[in-house]
Design a protein around this motif. Structure first.
Motif, PDB file in Angstrom:
ATOM      1  N   VAL A 162       0.855  -1.185   0.000  1.00  0.00           N
ATOM      2  CA  VAL A 162       0.000   0.000   0.000  1.00  0.00           C
ATOM      3  C   VAL A 162       0.890   1.233   0.000  1.00  0.00           C
ATOM      4  CG1 VAL A 162      -1.802   1.274   1.218  1.00  0.00           C
ATOM      5  CG2 VAL A 162      -1.802  -1.227   1.259  1.00  0.00           C
ATOM      6  N   SER A 163       0.631   2.143  -0.946  1.00  0.00           N
ATOM      7  CA  SER A 163       1.361   3.411  -1.034  1.00  0.00           C
ATOM      8  C   SER A 163       0.374   4.557  -0.861  1.00  0.00           C
ATOM      9  CB  SER A 163       2.078   3.525  -2.391  1.00  0.00           C
ATOM     10  OG  SER A 163       2.950   2.445  -2.607  1.00  0.00           O
ATOM     11  N   PRO A 164       0.138   5.007   0.377  1.00  0.00           N
ATOM     12  CA  PRO A 164      -0.866   6.048   0.619  1.00  0.00           C
ATOM     13  C   PRO A 164      -0.522   7.349  -0.107  1.00  0.00           C
ATOM     14  CG  PRO A 164      -0.162   5.016   2.679  1.00  0.00           C
ATOM     15  CD  PRO A 164       0.791   4.578   1.617  1.00  0.00           C
ATOM     16  N   ALA A 165      -1.529   7.949  -0.735  1.00  0.00           N
ATOM     17  CA  ALA A 165      -1.288   9.194  -1.469  1.00  0.00           C
ATOM     18  C   ALA A 165      -0.835  10.319  -0.547  1.00  0.00           C
ATOM     19  CB  ALA A 165      -2.564   9.596  -2.205  1.00  0.00           C
ATOM     20  N   ALA A 166      -1.291  10.284   0.696  1.00  0.00           N
ATOM     21  CA  ALA A 166      -0.937  11.339   1.644  1.00  0.00           C
ATOM     22  C   ALA A 166       0.491  11.208   2.161  1.00  0.00           C
ATOM     23  CB  ALA A 166      -1.924  11.338   2.817  1.00  0.00           C
ATOM     24  N   LEU A 167       1.114  10.046   1.960  1.00  0.00           N
ATOM     25  CA  LEU A 167       2.486   9.812   2.434  1.00  0.00           C
ATOM     26  C   LEU A 167       3.361   9.535   1.223  1.00  0.00           C
ATOM     27  CD1 LEU A 167       1.653   7.542   5.497  1.00  0.00           C
ATOM     28  CD2 LEU A 167       2.201   9.991   5.533  1.00  0.00           C
ATOM     29  N   LYS A 168       3.710  10.595   0.545  1.00  0.00           N
ATOM     30  CA  LYS A 168       4.417  10.492  -0.727  1.00  0.00           C
ATOM     31  C   LYS A 168       5.739   9.737  -0.564  1.00  0.00           C
ATOM     32  CE  LYS A 168       4.012  14.074  -3.132  1.00  0.00           C
ATOM     33  NZ  LYS A 168       4.145  15.490  -3.587  1.00  0.00           N
ATOM     34  N   GLY A 169       5.941   8.732  -1.416  1.00  0.00           N
ATOM     35  CA  GLY A 169       7.176   7.977  -1.423  1.00  0.00           C
ATOM     36  C   GLY A 169       7.223   6.810  -0.463  1.00  0.00           C
ATOM     37  N   LEU A 170       6.203   6.652   0.370  1.00  0.00           N
ATOM     38  CA  LEU A 170       6.209   5.591   1.381  1.00  0.00           C
ATOM     39  C   LEU A 170       5.317   4.435   0.948  1.00  0.00           C
ATOM     40  CD1 LEU A 170       7.251   4.820   4.220  1.00  0.00           C
ATOM     41  CD2 LEU A 170       5.179   5.875   5.153  1.00  0.00           C
ATOM     42  N   THR A 171       5.811   3.218   1.098  1.00  0.00           N
ATOM     43  CA  THR A 171       5.046   2.009   0.780  1.00  0.00           C
ATOM     44  C   THR A 171       5.112   1.052   1.961  1.00  0.00           C
ATOM     45  OG1 THR A 171       5.526   2.200  -1.587  1.00  0.00           O
ATOM     46  CG2 THR A 171       4.819   0.040  -0.783  1.00  0.00           C
ATOM     47  N   PHE A 172       3.950   0.588   2.402  1.00  0.00           N
ATOM     48  CA  PHE A 172       3.874  -0.408   3.468  1.00  0.00           C
ATOM     49  C   PHE A 172       3.657  -1.786   2.835  1.00  0.00           C
ATOM     50  CE2 PHE A 172       2.337   3.534   5.439  1.00  0.00           C
ATOM     51  CZ  PHE A 172       3.200   3.617   6.525  1.00  0.00           C
ATOM     52  N   THR A 173       4.358  -2.795   3.355  1.00  0.00           N
ATOM     53  CA  THR A 173       4.251  -4.140   2.811  1.00  0.00           C
ATOM     54  C   THR A 173       3.842  -5.109   3.911  1.00  0.00           C
ATOM     55  OG1 THR A 173       6.555  -4.753   3.232  1.00  0.00           O
ATOM     56  CG2 THR A 173       6.090  -3.602   1.184  1.00  0.00           C
ATOM     57  N   GLY A 174       3.104  -6.126   3.530  1.00  0.00           N
ATOM     58  CA  GLY A 174       2.710  -7.166   4.473  1.00  0.00           C
ATOM     59  C   GLY A 174       2.451  -8.465   3.750  1.00  0.00           C
ATOM     60  N   GLY A 175       2.673  -9.572   4.439  1.00  0.00           N
ATOM     61  CA  GLY A 175       2.464 -10.870   3.806  1.00  0.00           C
ATOM     62  C   GLY A 175       2.123 -11.933   4.825  1.00  0.00           C
ATOM     63  N   VAL A 176       1.451 -12.958   4.340  1.00  0.00           N
ATOM     64  CA  VAL A 176       1.126 -14.103   5.171  1.00  0.00           C
ATOM     65  C   VAL A 176       1.490 -15.371   4.402  1.00  0.00           C
ATOM     66  CG1 VAL A 176      -1.263 -14.150   4.323  1.00  0.00           C
ATOM     67  CG2 VAL A 176      -0.691 -15.298   6.471  1.00  0.00           C
ATOM     68  N   VAL A 177       2.073 -16.332   5.108  1.00  0.00           N
ATOM     69  CA  VAL A 177       2.409 -17.638   4.541  1.00  0.00           C
ATOM     70  C   VAL A 177       1.741 -18.689   5.420  1.00  0.00           C
ATOM     71  CG1 VAL A 177       4.239 -19.224   3.847  1.00  0.00           C
ATOM     72  CG2 VAL A 177       4.626 -16.755   3.732  1.00  0.00           C
ATOM     73  N   MET A 178       0.943 -19.551   4.798  1.00  0.00           N
ATOM     74  CA  MET A 178       0.228 -20.598   5.527  1.00  0.00           C
ATOM     75  C   MET A 178       0.498 -21.947   4.868  1.00  0.00           C
ATOM     76  SD  MET A 178      -3.418 -18.543   5.845  1.00  0.00           S
ATOM     77  CE  MET A 178      -4.181 -19.806   6.872  1.00  0.00           C
ATOM     78  N   THR A 179       0.666 -22.964   5.678  1.00  0.00           N
ATOM     79  CA  THR A 179       0.945 -24.309   5.165  1.00  0.00           C
ATOM     80  C   THR A 179       0.153 -25.323   5.970  1.00  0.00           C
ATOM     81  OG1 THR A 179       3.166 -23.673   4.479  1.00  0.00           O
ATOM     82  CG2 THR A 179       2.739 -26.020   4.709  1.00  0.00           C
ATOM     83  N   GLY A 180      -0.523 -26.248   5.283  1.00  0.00           N
ATOM     84  CA  GLY A 180      -1.342 -27.248   5.942  1.00  0.00           C
ATOM     85  C   GLY A 180      -0.530 -28.382   6.544  1.00  0.00           C
TER      86      GLY A 180
END
Length: 738
Positions: A644-662
């Motif tokens: 996510v790169s919020p328009a109000a926070l120019k140049g900043l990108t937040f990243t997140g991820g999930v890994v799931m295994t049965g």
């Protein structure tokens, strides 16, 4: 102030103010223009693609996503940079069809695609097998890491290591497309410090010459207690592009060192799965290490001989050297963690060569388009190695009653023992350690031809092809150096693929394709009546159907597949106690893959998907294991990330991820052993990156944390070896680009 004085002041002030405004206007305009330029640079950096669905399909050449009857994901150099990936395994953490485990006893990365192994020997560079550094590969020298889900015996040929039934990885070297100077400094827990440089330029008349150079260095302690890694990588690519011709020459050097790296764990018969040690716990011996050194080079030439027709040829080699002291645990009591371990020393050398040549072209006859391909390939590999187990003193083995080959230890409180001498037990030391003996050599040759016809303005694409493959494998005795077995078999592997495109952004596809692997050799044993018998190559058969959709910056792929692979077992005979080694078993893997990649808006990006697996034994001795789960293949796998790169926070990108295994089966249950399974697990990752402009040059600051809650879990049970998941790992880097 008198009116006359005020009027005079006003008359003087207005021209002065006007002059000041006139003088200031260019400065304001320049500042605004600079600000706009900076915004453009920041947006351009944030918009770099991290994954595409196009790919290079070997014999079929490069194909766009919706015209391909296969499921392909291509991870770019930008993803490697943004995610601070240090190995191929890091890159493939984005792929829901892939899981990364280790080879037996050492730190080599082994990939599991659609429930089947892909060994380090069977990763291709620019379509050639045997050239890639084996065991561990740094991704920084490559422009892309391509994953082809499914069998590929026609597309890339039989893999020399006998794996790759469920998928193939192909690396494309970085090459000069523009002037580039990029430098990155990096830091990772606990004290891994390093960086990399990426330089490129085009020069000469018409910029016909190109040069691209990459260098990587990292050194320090990882997030696992007492584990140390050191990586040195250098690569260079030279190219010449003029008129109808293109020539590429690529070089690479890798030196990978791991000291006291956390090993895999095996379970003794009927031992319950032990609780997971602390996330950062290390049960390796201080004297264990792996040292890998690879030098490789490859050349490629392409010549456009007529409109739509190209001749191509490529060749390469790899010289590899590796040594290691290994010691993996075998748990004998799941409740207490009691275990035994051994010493295994293995020096190894590899010399590989590979080449291919062919022609591909496009033409139209009676309104029907054709994409024709024909060619030949060859791969030669030679392996030299020796091995030695160790003899441990009675003081470190009597408490658990083990043999001299092992010592007593514990998963939760590992004993530290000295490096023992080589074993004196016959058969547990083999080969010379000064001049390594040749152990095996293999030669794989093939010829292929295919055509893709397009009907109704290419809304229907039908691909048909054949590859005739010959596999010759020789094995040699380490002591006498004489050849002990020879294997010379040929097989034809066909492919059929269909693509239907009812709309420009939608396609449906199906394929039937085969995998091909070197057949097994019956073991040399007094209890086997056919020792040394060489069997025909394993042919697996895959059927797959799917759909692809491109919509609002997103590419979605749905695939349903089934693969049947032969397997072996020992069949009883009429002679008491004796058996015959046979290829009469079968494993069937089938599943559903759903992936979603791209940017629906300029501030949101998705990457990943879900895979549902059903891997089971369908044919076994007397049907005893029919219907049972295959070892180490989870019921489901989820890898999904968002940025996510919020328009109000120019140049900043937040990243997140999930890994799931049965859940994963560790063994195949019998009348004397119950089913053992690893529980399912979930891991969360977070990160951020910030792009700003310094003197008109982009600078990117990145920080990420994998396994943010420092969860302890068993990551994989593939092959029956337990691999523990990594602890919380924090990375940071700063990249400057000129």
């Amino acid at each position: 102030m008198p009116l006359s004085s005020a009027a005079a002041g006003l008359c003087l002030g207005l021209p002065t103010a006007a002059a000041a405004l006139a003088l200031a206007a260019p400065a304001w305009a320049q500042e605004a223009a600079a600000q706009n330029d900076a915004d453009v640079i920041v947006r351009a950096q944030q918009a770099q693609k991290q994954v595409t669905s196009d790919g290079d399909l070997g014999a079929l050449g490069r194909q766009e996503a919706l015209a391909t009857p296969f499921n392909v994901s291509t991870y770019t150099a930008q993803l490697v940079l943004d995610q601070q990936s240090e190995t191929l395994g890091d890159v493939l953490e984005n792929d829901p069809s892939v899981r990364t485990t280790y080879g037996f006893g050492n730190q080599s990365e082994q990939f599991v695609i659609r429930g089947f192994a892909l060994n380090g020997d069977d990763i291709a560079i620019d379509g050639l097998y045997g050239i890639t550094p084996r065991q561990l590969v740094s991704p920084e020298p490559y422009e892309s890491v391509q994953v082809l889900n499914g069998a590929s015996a026609f597309l890339f040929g039989a893999s020399p290591g006998g794996s790759g039934i469920g998928g193939t990885i192909n690396l494309t070297p970085k090459r000069a497309e523009r002037t580039l100077l990029r430098a990155t400094a990096s830091y990772g827990a606990n004290s891994v410090v390093g960086g990399n440089v990426d330089l490129g330029t085009r020069f000469g008349p018409d910029r016909a010459f190109g040069l691209r150079v990459n260098g990587v260095y990292r050194n320090g302690d990882t997030a696992i207690d007492d584990e140390h890694r050191k990586v040195t990588v250098a690569s260079a690519s030279f190219d010449f592009r003029k008129g109808p011709g293109r020539f590429f020459l690529d070089f690479g050097y890798e030196d990978q060192q791991a000291r006291q790296a956390r090993p895999t764990v095996t379970l003794d018969a009927n031992v319950a799965v032990p609780r997971v040690p602390g996330a950062g716990a290390n049960y390796a011996q201080p004297w264990t290490y792996t040292h890998l050194r690879d030098i490789y080079a490859l050349a490629r030439a392409e010549l456009d001989v007529a409109a739509g027709w190209t001749l191509y040829a490529a060749a390469g080699f790899r010289d590899g050297s590796e040594t290691g002291e290994y010691s993996s645990l075998t748990v004998t009591d799941g409740a207490t963690g009691a275990a035994t371990a051994s010493r295994l020393y293995v020096p190894r050398e590899d010399n590989n060569e590979a080449g291919q040549a062919g022609i591909r072209g496009r033409f139209t006859v009676a309104g029907i388009s054709n994409q024709f391909n024909a060619g030949a390939s060859v791969s030669y590999q030679e392996n030299r190695n020796s091995f030695a187990f160790g003899d441990f003193p009675a003081s470190v083995r009597t408490s658990c009653g083990t043999s001299a080959l092992n010592f007593c230890t514990n998963l939760y409180a590992p004993a530290v023992v000295g490096l023992p001498p080589f074993s004196s037990t016959p058969g547990f030391v083999a080969g010379s350690f000064t001049t390594l003996p040749r152990v095996s050599s293999s030669e794989l040759k093939s010829v292929y031809v295919s055509d893709t016809i397009g009907l109704f303005d290419d809304r229907v694409l039908i691909t048909g092809g054949l590859r005739r493959q010959n596999i010759v494998v020789d094995a040699f005795d380490r002591t006498s150096l004489v050849r002990t077995t020879r294997y010379d078999e040929s097989r034809t592997t066909p492919v059929v693929g269909v693509v239907l495109r009812p709309a420009r952004t939608l396609s449906f596809y199906g394929n039937r394709i085969e995998g091909l692997a070197q057949g097994p050799t019956a073991p040399t044993s007094a209890l086997v009546i056919n020792p040394g018998e060489v069997f025909a190559p394993f042919k697996s058969v895959q059927y797959e159907v799917g759909a692809k959709l491109e919509l609002r910056g997103l590419t979605g792929t749905l695939a349903l597949y089934q693969t049947r692979q032969p397997s072996t077992y020992n069949a009883p005979t009429a002679m008491a106690g004796l058996s015959r080694f046979v290829v009469d078993g079968e494993q069937r893997n089938r599943g559903i893959e759903l992936s979603l990649n791209g940017e629906p808006t300029n501030w949101l990006r998705f990457l990943g998907g879900v895979t549902i697996n059903e891997a089971e034994i369908t044919r076994s001795l007397n049907g005893l294991n029919n219907g049972k789960d295959a070892v180490g293949v989870p019921d489901y796998q989820v890898n999904f990330g968002a940025e996510v790169s919020p328009a109000a926070l120019k140049g900043l990108t937040f990243t997140g991820g999930v890994v799931m295994t049965g859940e994963q089966a560790i063994n195949i249950p019998t009348t004397t052993s119950a089913l053992q399974e690893l529980p399912d697990w979930t891991r969360f990752d977070l990160g951020a990156r910030y792009v700003f402009v310094a003197d008109e040059h982009p600078v990117t600051l990145r920080v990420s944390a994998e396994n943010i809650d420092n969860r302890r879990y068993w990551y994989s049970a593939f092959g029956g070896y337990l691999l523990q998941g990594s602890p919380r790992t924090v990375k940071a880097s700063l990249t400057f680009e000129y």
